[in-house]
Design an enzyme around this catalytic site. Structure first.
Site, short mmCIF file in Angstrom:
data_model
loop_
_atom_site.label_atom_id
_atom_site.label_comp_id
_atom_site.label_asym_id
_atom_site.label_seq_id
_atom_site.Cartn_x
_atom_site.Cartn_y
_atom_site.Cartn_z
N THR A 105 0.82 -1.21 0.00
CA THR A 105 0.00 0.00 0.00
C THR A 105 0.86 1.26 0.00
O THR A 105 0.53 2.25 -0.67
CB THR A 105 -0.94 0.01 1.21
OG1 THR A 105 -1.87 -1.07 1.08
CG2 THR A 105 -1.71 1.32 1.31
N SER A 322 46.49 -12.83 -2.52
CA SER A 322 46.78 -12.89 -1.09
C SER A 322 47.50 -11.64 -0.63
O SER A 322 48.31 -11.06 -1.36
CB SER A 322 47.63 -14.12 -0.79
OG SER A 322 48.04 -14.13 0.57
#
Length: 471
Positions: A105, A322
């Site tokens: 709504t 890494s």
């Protein structure tokens, strides 16, 4: 005397009471209450969903105006306001969170208020007055949240999916191209992570393309369900407060202005209370995501190493792997594709639970269904794009390494079973494993076959095609 502070706001009223609204805002009291009540995701409505709402309001105004149910000036003002939204204007005034209570709504009222205030402005009235154009009485005339929101959701899903389908086609083509490129690369096939029998690398990539084709076909079929809408149903599918001619004309009008082949639900009550079509679309996306992640997993395995793993293929190096291990490069693109898949599966669970949770004449949980489904479509499309461009298109094969692993494996013994028998083949396989010998060397040393016969039987094209490998 009014201060500059009070001039910055206007007072609006609803059934809850009064609330201040910024003077310049096109949204109104119900929108701002929703913003305060539902600070859930921190995100705003999808722009395509906003456009879908605008199409519906435009089509409704056109239909009501044509039937004389709205004053001609009011209808035209509403249509103009909707066209401005479709042109990308006023989007900043859609302030409600996509996940909200109330079956949507707040979404519906947000556009009703924005359109009403802009239409009022076009007719010379101040924002917030609503005497000439009212959010409910005019913009929402003949409608309900319960037919507007599911229809807007379906329009949005259908449009979003077109981009996904295009990326799926591109993925299929890229995989097919790779299957041709790698057609002559013989490698070891594996089942249950153990050596099986040889396969061509191109065959593996062709199988990946086939899985994508199958999902593309499924999605193409199920997405047509999004073209069946329940406009005209109003609150619970009975069409209360909608003119009969409006009910008959609203969907054809909407189809005309969107260019989509929309159809009205044959049973508007069913179309309002049952939303299983969203679960059907999500289920197809889930299945595709699972296949996509399986492909990503395979690529990570085949590229593992590079010194201590399979190292059968090379993935494009995209970034350092890494912060502590120099030179390490990780398969980041397949990793992100799998994460996309996990998210899609999670969204599918949310959608399934929400579809089941509807009660009686309405399902109140469409907001989270749309939020989840929109996300699944978009992240799948984006995930596929990076999978193609940053991974699959740049994959290269290591034919020598593939052949080395084939030669080391006992899997080739399977091709010899028709010639030396299963029991003898099993004995040779066991000896090869225990003594780290090659199958070929054992066969020749025991004079079970001569070298020419052996090479003929173990020819790559024979071992990777249907039939018995003959001498």
């Amino acid at each position: 005397m009014k201060t500059s502070e009070t001039l910055e706001f206007r007072e609006e009223y609803d059934s809850i009471g009064s609330h201040q609204v910024p003077q310049t805002a096109y949204y109104g009291v119900q929108s701002i209450r929703a913003k305060e009540n539902f600070p859930i995701t921190g995100q705003l409505l999808d722009p395509i969903f906003i456009h879908s709402l605008a199409y519906i309001k435009k089509a409704s105004a056109m239909t009501n105006g044509k039937l004389g149910l709205l004053d001609d000036k009011v209808a035209k003002a509403i249509i103009t306001a909707c066209e401005e939204i479709l042109a990308g204007q006023l989007h900043q005034d859609f302030i409600v969170d996509p996940i909200q209570g109330g079956a949507g709504t707040s979404m519906n009222m947000n556009i009703n208020e924005v359109v009403a205030n802009r239409a009022s402005e076009l007719l010379g009235e101040d924002k917030g007055k609503y005497n000439l154009v009212h959010p409910n009485d005019h913009v929402n005339y003949g409608q309900s949240t319960n037919d507007v929101i599911p229809t807007a959701g379906k329009l949005t899903i259908y449009q979003l999916t077109q981009g996904l389908l295009e990326e799926m086609e591109r993925l299929e083509k890229t995989l097919t191209d790779k299957s041709i490129e790698f057609n002559d690369v013989i490698k070891m096939g594996r089942t249950q992570m153990q050596d099986a029998i040889p396969i061509r690398l191109g065959q593996e990539f062709k199988a990946y393309a086939s899985a994508v084709t199958r999902s593309h076909q499924r999605l193409t079929q199920v997405i047509d369900e999004m073209l069946v809408v329940n406009m005209g149903a109003t609150a619970i599918g009975t069409g209360l407060n909608a003119d009969v001619e409006y009910v008959n004309q609203i969907v054809p009008t909407l189809a005309n202005i969107t260019g989509l082949e929309l159809k009205q639900s044959e049973d508007l009550v069913d179309g309002t209370q049952h939303i299983d079509s969203f679960a059907a679309v999500s289920g197809v996306l889930r299945t595709f995501a699972l296949s996509l992640s399986k492909i990503a997993n395979d690529l990570r395995l085949m590229s593992s190493g590079p010194k201590t793993g399979f190292n059968e293929i090379n993935l494009p190096k995209k970034q350092n792997g890494s912060s502590i291990m120099p030179g390490k490069v990780n398969p980041v693109i397949p990793e992100v594709v799998s994460q996309v898949a996990y998210r899609v599966v999670g969204n599918d669970t949310t959608i399934a639970m929400s579809v089941e949770a509807g009660q009686l004449e309405l399902n109140a949980f469409e907001p989270v269904i749309f939020y989840s489904l929109f996300e699944s479509i978009k992240i799948l499309q984006n995930g596929i794009a990076t999978f193609i461009d940053n991974c699959i298109a740049g994959i290269t094969a290591n034919p020598e390494r593939c052949q080395e692993l084939v030669d080391q494996s006992v899997g080739t013994i399977t091709a010899l079973v028709p010639h030396i028998g299963y029991q003898k083949a099993a004995e040779i396989a066991k000896r090869a494993l225990n003594n780290n010998e090659r199958v070929k060397d054992i066969i020749l040393s025991e004079k079970l076959l001569d070298e020419e016969e052996l090479e003929s039987i173990l020819a790559p094209e024979k071992m990777t095609s249907p039939g018995i490998c003959h001498k």
